[in-house]
Write a protein that holds these residues in place. Structure first.
Motif, PDB file in Angstrom:
ATOM      1  N   ARG A   1      48.468  68.780  59.721  1.00  0.00           N
ATOM      2  CA  ARG A   1      49.055  67.452  59.066  1.00  0.00           C
ATOM      3  C   ARG A   1      49.353  66.548  59.872  1.00  0.00           C
ATOM      4  O   ARG A   1      49.159  65.463  59.180  1.00  0.00           O
ATOM      5  CB  ARG A   1      49.655  68.852  57.904  1.00  0.00           C
ATOM      6  CG  ARG A   1      49.338  69.268  57.188  1.00  0.00           C
ATOM      7  CD  ARG A   1      50.450  69.231  55.928  1.00  0.00           C
ATOM      8  NE  ARG A   1      50.318  70.667  55.394  1.00  0.00           N
ATOM      9  CZ  ARG A   1      50.611  72.622  55.541  1.00  0.00           C
ATOM     10  NH1 ARG A   1      50.989  71.982  56.315  1.00  0.00           N
ATOM     11  NH2 ARG A   1      49.473  73.554  54.459  1.00  0.00           N
TER      12      ARG A   1
ATOM     13  N   VAL B   1      56.690  60.492  54.733  1.00  0.00           N
ATOM     14  CA  VAL B   1      56.714  61.636  53.913  1.00  0.00           C
ATOM     15  C   VAL B   1      57.999  62.605  53.555  1.00  0.00           C
ATOM     16  O   VAL B   1      58.684  62.887  54.613  1.00  0.00           O
ATOM     17  CB  VAL B   1      55.390  62.712  54.133  1.00  0.00           C
ATOM     18  CG1 VAL B   1      54.657  61.708  54.192  1.00  0.00           C
ATOM     19  CG2 VAL B   1      55.402  63.289  55.600  1.00  0.00           C
TER      20      VAL B   1
ATOM     21  N   GLU C   1      55.494  68.176  52.349  1.00  0.00           N
ATOM     22  CA  GLU C   1      54.652  68.164  52.762  1.00  0.00           C
ATOM     23  C   GLU C   1      53.938  67.791  54.277  1.00  0.00           C
ATOM     24  O   GLU C   1      53.121  68.621  54.834  1.00  0.00           O
ATOM     25  CB  GLU C   1      54.179  66.076  52.700  1.00  0.00           C
ATOM     26  CG  GLU C   1      52.643  65.945  52.672  1.00  0.00           C
ATOM     27  CD  GLU C   1      52.250  64.442  52.497  1.00  0.00           C
ATOM     28  OE1 GLU C   1      51.806  63.987  52.742  1.00  0.00           O
ATOM     29  OE2 GLU C   1      52.900  64.023  51.953  1.00  0.00           O
TER      30      GLU C   1
ATOM     31  N   ARG D   1      52.663  58.849  50.101  1.00  0.00           N
ATOM     32  CA  ARG D   1      51.789  59.258  50.553  1.00  0.00           C
ATOM     33  C   ARG D   1      51.829  58.301  51.443  1.00  0.00           C
ATOM     34  O   ARG D   1      51.921  56.900  51.631  1.00  0.00           O
ATOM     35  CB  ARG D   1      50.342  59.404  49.637  1.00  0.00           C
ATOM     36  CG  ARG D   1      50.511  57.996  49.351  1.00  0.00           C
ATOM     37  CD  ARG D   1      48.345  58.283  48.512  1.00  0.00           C
ATOM     38  NE  ARG D   1      48.594  57.114  47.890  1.00  0.00           N
ATOM     39  CZ  ARG D   1      47.905  56.087  48.383  1.00  0.00           C
ATOM     40  NH1 ARG D   1      48.422  55.188  49.826  1.00  0.00           N
ATOM     41  NH2 ARG D   1      47.719  54.672  47.208  1.00  0.00           N
TER      42      ARG D   1
END
Length: 193
Positions: A15, A65, A69, A99
């Motif tokens: 991620r 973020v 997330e 985002r």
């Protein structure tokens, strides 16, 4: 429980790498922003280093973020958005998008600057602003404009610019900002119908 924790932690690295790549940021740039060494960032992204709260907090902030997330927390089912204002100088920015990368939306609350002398700045990107209330003074290159509620302006932020209150009242503005120079694509509908 240990398998679930290991699964969650092992997914953090990919991620982090995906967020960094989406933003077009290098490990060196991210290191300068967070104070975390390039080697530690690289080991985090490859899964060779276990993520800790001390490492994830500055990374979440740098990527813009929520921690949820980064760790892939499941949605809570609560549809409300909990906005966290950020104050820069005297201006308050309320992020409306969550985002990383792409066009970002903000609500800006700009107090009266009195007789502030505009100090124009430049940076990469493209901005679209819409005045909600108050009167906005926009100094763009050698243009000095006043925008009133309902008016909008868009400009390349590499052009020297400054904006603030045009008078003794605060200004509320919606801003769409593309760090990589993305432009807002707005489509007007005709009044017939």
């Amino acid at each position: 429980m240990d398998d679930e924790l290991n699964s969650v932690l092992s997914a953090v690295g990919p991620r982090l790498r995906a967020l960094r790549k989406r933003r077009g940021t290098t490990l060196t740039d991210l290191s300068a922003t967070t104070g975390i060494s390039v080697s530690t960032l690289s080991r985090l992204e490859s899964g060779q280093r276990r993520p800790t709260l001390e490492l994830l907090l500055p990374l979440a902030k740098a990527h813009g973020v929520q921690m949820d997330e980064l760790v892939g927390a499941p949605p809570t089912g609560d549809p409300r958005i909990h906005l966290r204002p950020v104050t820069r100088g005297r201006m308050t920015m309320v992020p409306l998008t969550r985002r990383a990368g792409g066009v970002q939306a903000y609500k800006l609350l700009i107090p009266s600057h009195g007789s502030a002398v505009p100090e124009q700045k430049t940076h990469e990107g493209y901005e679209w602003i819409y005045v909600l209330s108050g009167r906005l003074r926009l100094v763009l290159g050698d243009q000095d404009l006043v925008l009133t509620p309902g008016e909008a302006a868009e400009f390349d932020t590499r052009v020297p610019h400054w904006f603030g209150s045009a008078d003794a009242t605060p200004v509320e503005v919606l801003s769409l900002f593309g760090r990589q120079g993305e432009r807002a694509h707005l489509r007007a509908r005709s009044g017939t119908g």
